[in-house]
Enzyme design. Sequence first.
Site, PDB file in Angstrom:
ATOM      1  N   GLU A  83       0.809  -1.225   0.000  1.00 11.01           N
ATOM      2  CA  GLU A  83       0.000   0.000   0.000  1.00 11.01           C
ATOM      3  C   GLU A  83       0.839   1.271   0.000  1.00 11.01           C
ATOM      4  O   GLU A  83       1.985   1.267   0.446  1.00 11.01           O
ATOM      5  CB  GLU A  83      -0.877   0.012   1.269  1.00 11.01           C
ATOM      6  CG  GLU A  83      -1.827  -1.162   1.322  1.00 11.01           C
ATOM      7  CD  GLU A  83      -2.563  -1.290   2.648  1.00 11.01           C
ATOM      8  OE1 GLU A  83      -3.509  -2.081   2.700  1.00 11.01           O
ATOM      9  OE2 GLU A  83      -2.195  -0.618   3.621  1.00 11.01           O
ATOM     10  N   CYS A  96       3.206   8.670   1.045  1.00  9.26           N
ATOM     11  CA  CYS A  96       3.918   7.742   1.919  1.00  9.26           C
ATOM     12  C   CYS A  96       4.018   6.422   1.165  1.00  9.26           C
ATOM     13  O   CYS A  96       2.989   5.833   0.809  1.00  9.26           O
ATOM     14  CB  CYS A  96       3.114   7.587   3.214  1.00  9.26           C
ATOM     15  SG  CYS A  96       3.741   6.307   4.308  1.00  9.26           S
ATOM     16  N   CYS A 103       6.379  -6.563   6.686  1.00  8.98           N
ATOM     17  CA  CYS A 103       7.569  -5.999   7.357  1.00  8.98           C
ATOM     18  C   CYS A 103       8.106  -6.991   8.384  1.00  8.98           C
ATOM     19  O   CYS A 103       7.329  -7.559   9.150  1.00  8.98           O
ATOM     20  CB  CYS A 103       7.197  -4.692   8.047  1.00  8.98           C
ATOM     21  SG  CYS A 103       8.643  -3.876   8.778  1.00  8.98           S
ATOM     22  N   CYS A 107       6.832  -4.421  14.800  1.00  3.86           N
ATOM     23  CA  CYS A 107       6.472  -3.484  15.874  1.00  3.86           C
ATOM     24  C   CYS A 107       5.083  -3.861  16.393  1.00  3.86           C
ATOM     25  O   CYS A 107       4.152  -4.054  15.605  1.00  3.86           O
ATOM     26  CB  CYS A 107       6.472  -2.046  15.373  1.00  3.86           C
ATOM     27  SG  CYS A 107       8.088  -1.564  14.728  1.00  3.86           S
ATOM     28  N   CYS A 110       1.835  -2.109  15.290  1.00  5.92           N
ATOM     29  CA  CYS A 110       1.689  -1.832  13.857  1.00  5.92           C
ATOM     30  C   CYS A 110       1.032  -3.001  13.120  1.00  5.92           C
ATOM     31  O   CYS A 110       1.476  -4.146  13.229  1.00  5.92           O
ATOM     32  CB  CYS A 110       3.076  -1.547  13.264  1.00  5.92           C
ATOM     33  SG  CYS A 110       3.059  -1.416  11.477  1.00  5.92           S
ATOM     34  N   CYS A 328      -0.615   6.011  10.132  1.00  9.00           N
ATOM     35  CA  CYS A 328       0.607   5.318  10.540  1.00  9.00           C
ATOM     36  C   CYS A 328       0.275   4.123  11.411  1.00  9.00           C
ATOM     37  O   CYS A 328      -0.522   4.226  12.336  1.00  9.00           O
ATOM     38  CB  CYS A 328       1.488   6.262  11.359  1.00  9.00           C
ATOM     39  SG  CYS A 328       2.265   7.489  10.345  1.00  9.00           S
TER      40      CYS A 328
HETATM   41  S1  SF4 Z   1       6.086   0.438  12.251  1.00 13.35           S
HETATM   42 FE1  SF4 Z   1       5.306  -1.313  11.048  1.00 13.35          FE
HETATM   43  S2  SF4 Z   1       6.072  -0.987   8.951  1.00 13.35           S
HETATM   44 FE2  SF4 Z   1       7.288   0.345  10.336  1.00 13.35          FE
HETATM   45  S3  SF4 Z   1       9.074  -0.878  10.901  1.00 13.35           S
HETATM   46 FE3  SF4 Z   1       7.536  -1.289  12.503  1.00 13.35          FE
HETATM   47  S4  SF4 Z   1       6.443  -3.127  11.765  1.00 13.35           S
HETATM   48 FE4  SF4 Z   1       7.580  -2.292  10.018  1.00 13.35          FE
END
Ligand code: SF4
Length: 344
Positions: A83, A96, A103, A107, A110, A328
């Site tokens: 995306e 963005c 990923c 995190c 996220c 975000c």
């Molecule tokens: S915030 Fe999400 S996209 Fe960004 S590094 Fe952490 S897991 Fe990856």
Amino acid sequence: MQLLLDLHPDQYPLDGFRRRQLLEWVFVQGVGTFDAMTNLPADVRADLAARFTMNPFREIETVRSADGSVKYLFTLHDGRQMEAVYMPYLDRKTICVSTMVGCPAKCAFCATGAMGFGRNLTPGEIVGQILAVAGGEGLAPRELRNLVFMGMGEPLLNYDHTMQAARILLHPQALGMSKRRVTLSTVGLPKGIRRLAAEDDLGIKLAISLHAPDEETRQRIIPTGHRNSIAEIMASAREYQAVTGRRVTFEYSMLRGVNDHLWQAEELAGLLRGLVSHVNLIPMNPWDGSGFESSTEEEIQAFYDALEARGVDVSVRRSRGKDAGAACGQLALKRPGAAAGAPA
Ligand code: SF4
């Protein structure tokens, strides 16, 4: 067949005047087919079409938010999905972009991290997001003047492709973006930060997602964070600044009762002492199953005040695109059955 957008402008397959014409069609006019390049001779167009493809995407869908932000969902040729988010502000148009499908950083707050890692994007799949968003919004590609590598993925773990994409963005015959308007956001990988500092022809800006000043909290938020201590990250940020002379931004997602204590503001201020920096406080954007909630406005204000009182340059980022799942930490594929690691 090779994706034309993967190439650096200096590698485009025509010479001199013809190359400039080709670059102009792609990056100034934003046309998506060789057929549309009417000032190129027919045999040149046919030859290009036999060797190169122009479109990195099989399908593009959009979700529009009430605040004007638009989430673009791209299906790549291998069926994987990722995306980009378009954010029109009064004074600027920002995009963005993603550098990976999914990923590996994981995190905890996220949605992208929860998807796992699919694969790295190629330079053309990164640059293609800009051309596609411009086309979708009825803009010329060069009207998108601000870019953040802050979508899906950790750009410093897809280093070479991200750097190639950045060089295409900045190239005067390609998108001609200003380096001051391009920001790379990383979870904090000291090796990659030092490499970036050494790319002296680039000069793009650096943002580090710190999210906590103490190891225990940071590892709770970023489970892969144990690989690099906060001390190492801060040392690399100082080195980056010493080499480039540029300010470093620190992103700080405000998670209620986790990283928003006033003692953490005090510790954060201590970490930043002597560094020319800016702290972005980001109210956490909710998504199903995250297990976290955002700090309240009052809590964010108290944290802000504590930082400011200690001389920290700080702001609170207003979230865009929440209702479209485009803010975000919210980027995850909404389509049923779609997974980062598995082609749809
Ligand atoms: S915030 Fe999400 S996209 Fe960004 S590094 Fe952490 S897991 Fe990856």
